[in-house]
Scaffold this active site. Structure first.
Site, PDB file in Angstrom:
ATOM      1  N   HIS A  78     -13.924  -5.415  -0.029  1.00 15.25           N
ATOM      2  CA  HIS A  78     -14.171  -5.904  -1.396  1.00 15.25           C
ATOM      3  C   HIS A  78     -15.558  -6.543  -1.506  1.00 15.25           C
ATOM      4  O   HIS A  78     -16.200  -6.473  -2.552  1.00 15.25           O
ATOM      5  CB  HIS A  78     -13.131  -6.962  -1.789  1.00 15.25           C
ATOM      6  CG  HIS A  78     -11.852  -6.397  -2.337  1.00 15.25           C
ATOM      7  ND1 HIS A  78     -11.801  -5.661  -3.490  1.00 15.25           N
ATOM      8  CD2 HIS A  78     -10.566  -6.487  -1.900  1.00 15.25           C
ATOM      9  CE1 HIS A  78     -10.540  -5.305  -3.735  1.00 15.25           C
ATOM     10  NE2 HIS A  78      -9.767  -5.795  -2.785  1.00 15.25           N
ATOM     11  N   HIS A 100      -9.467  -4.547   4.543  1.00 15.45           N
ATOM     12  CA  HIS A 100      -9.337  -4.336   3.092  1.00 15.45           C
ATOM     13  C   HIS A 100     -10.131  -5.408   2.327  1.00 15.45           C
ATOM     14  O   HIS A 100     -10.898  -5.090   1.416  1.00 15.45           O
ATOM     15  CB  HIS A 100      -7.844  -4.380   2.718  1.00 15.45           C
ATOM     16  CG  HIS A 100      -7.558  -4.272   1.258  1.00 15.45           C
ATOM     17  ND1 HIS A 100      -6.886  -3.205   0.702  1.00 15.45           N
ATOM     18  CD2 HIS A 100      -7.850  -5.100   0.222  1.00 15.45           C
ATOM     19  CE1 HIS A 100      -6.784  -3.389  -0.602  1.00 15.45           C
ATOM     20  NE2 HIS A 100      -7.361  -4.530  -0.922  1.00 15.45           N
ATOM     21  N   GLU A 101      -9.946  -6.668   2.710  1.00 17.05           N
ATOM     22  CA  GLU A 101     -10.606  -7.765   1.977  1.00 17.05           C
ATOM     23  C   GLU A 101     -12.125  -7.746   2.193  1.00 17.05           C
ATOM     24  O   GLU A 101     -12.890  -7.981   1.261  1.00 17.05           O
ATOM     25  CB  GLU A 101     -10.028  -9.125   2.391  1.00 17.05           C
ATOM     26  CG  GLU A 101      -8.536  -9.298   2.129  1.00 17.05           C
ATOM     27  CD  GLU A 101      -8.102  -8.908   0.732  1.00 17.05           C
ATOM     28  OE1 GLU A 101      -8.887  -9.073  -0.223  1.00 17.05           O
ATOM     29  OE2 GLU A 101      -6.971  -8.405   0.594  1.00 17.05           O
ATOM     30  N   CYS A 127      -3.344  -3.040  -3.803  1.00 15.70           N
ATOM     31  CA  CYS A 127      -4.408  -4.004  -4.100  1.00 15.70           C
ATOM     32  C   CYS A 127      -4.111  -4.667  -5.443  1.00 15.70           C
ATOM     33  O   CYS A 127      -3.693  -3.990  -6.387  1.00 15.70           O
ATOM     34  CB  CYS A 127      -5.749  -3.262  -4.166  1.00 15.70           C
ATOM     35  SG  CYS A 127      -7.153  -4.320  -4.581  1.00 15.70           S
TER      36      CYS A 127
HETATM   37 ZN    ZN Z   1      -7.718  -5.460  -2.714  1.00 12.13          ZN
END
Ligand code: ZN
Length: 196
Positions: free
Chosen positions: A156, A152-153, A110
């Site tokens: 966030h 993953h995004e 990341c």
């Molecule tokens: Zn990330």
């Protein structure tokens, strides 16, 4: 403009991001933020970036996995990971509306946790709905690596870094990853997972 990427520990990475209205996403501020995020992602380079990583708690992510990034990687591993190029995709208010039930572990990194990687379990196929940068509804069916990047995004936007989901004990330095793990496939990763 290349933006500063926020690093683990910054409170902006722990907050829930706001849903954007169609009027907001068409504003000059957001248009220029999207362009700057694209520039920032390509500068690093990386394959995905979420708005909180550049200090904005809004529901906006971008993904781009260029053929030139894949060229440098192990071909059989790319095949195993179902990793193929992804053209630039901007998603506003992205939501995972469907996923399959099979999960797979791979090392993930990341831009907000530079220098490290860890094993993270992700669904291997997801369906994501949201809006494109013009406010048009989009639906994306992604599998393999693209599905991983999206998960993953989108995490966030809920204030979650991969370290909150990683296999405990699998956190390693980028150097260790490059030396011993970059070419390893799912079988070796399973042995590693069971040993940590
Ligand atoms: Zn990330």
């Amino acid at each position: 403009m290349i933006l500063k990427t926020r690093q683990a520990g910054d409170p902006v990475l722990r907050q829930l991001s706001k849903v954007m209205s169609t009027a907001e996403l068409k504003s000059d501020k957001i248009k220029s933020l999207i362009d700057s995020m694209i520039e920032t992602l390509r500068d690093h380079p990386g394959v995905g970036l979420a708005a909180p990583q550049v200090g904005e708690n809004i529901q906006l992510i971008i993904v781009e996995d260029l053929p030139k990034y894949l060229k440098k990687l192990n071909k059989s591993l790319l095949k195993e990971q179902c990793r193929e190029p992804v053209e630039l995709t901007v998603i506003i208010n992205p939501k995972i509306v469907k996923h399959n039930n099979s999960k797979v572990d791979y090392f993930e990194g990341c831009l907000s946790v530079p220098g490290y990687r860890a094993l993270v379990e992700r669904y291997d196929a997801v369906m994501v709905e949201g809006l494109d940068r013009n406010g048009k509804r989009i639906q994306i069916e992604a599998s393999g690596w693209y599905a991983r990047i999206l998960q993953h995004e989108i995490d966030h936007l809920s204030g979650r870094l991969y370290v909150t989901k990683m296999v405990p004990g699998s956190f390693i330095s980028e150097k260790e990853y490059a030396t011993n793990w970059a070419d390893k496939g799912i079988k070796d990763l399973k042995v590693f997972r069971d040993s940590v």
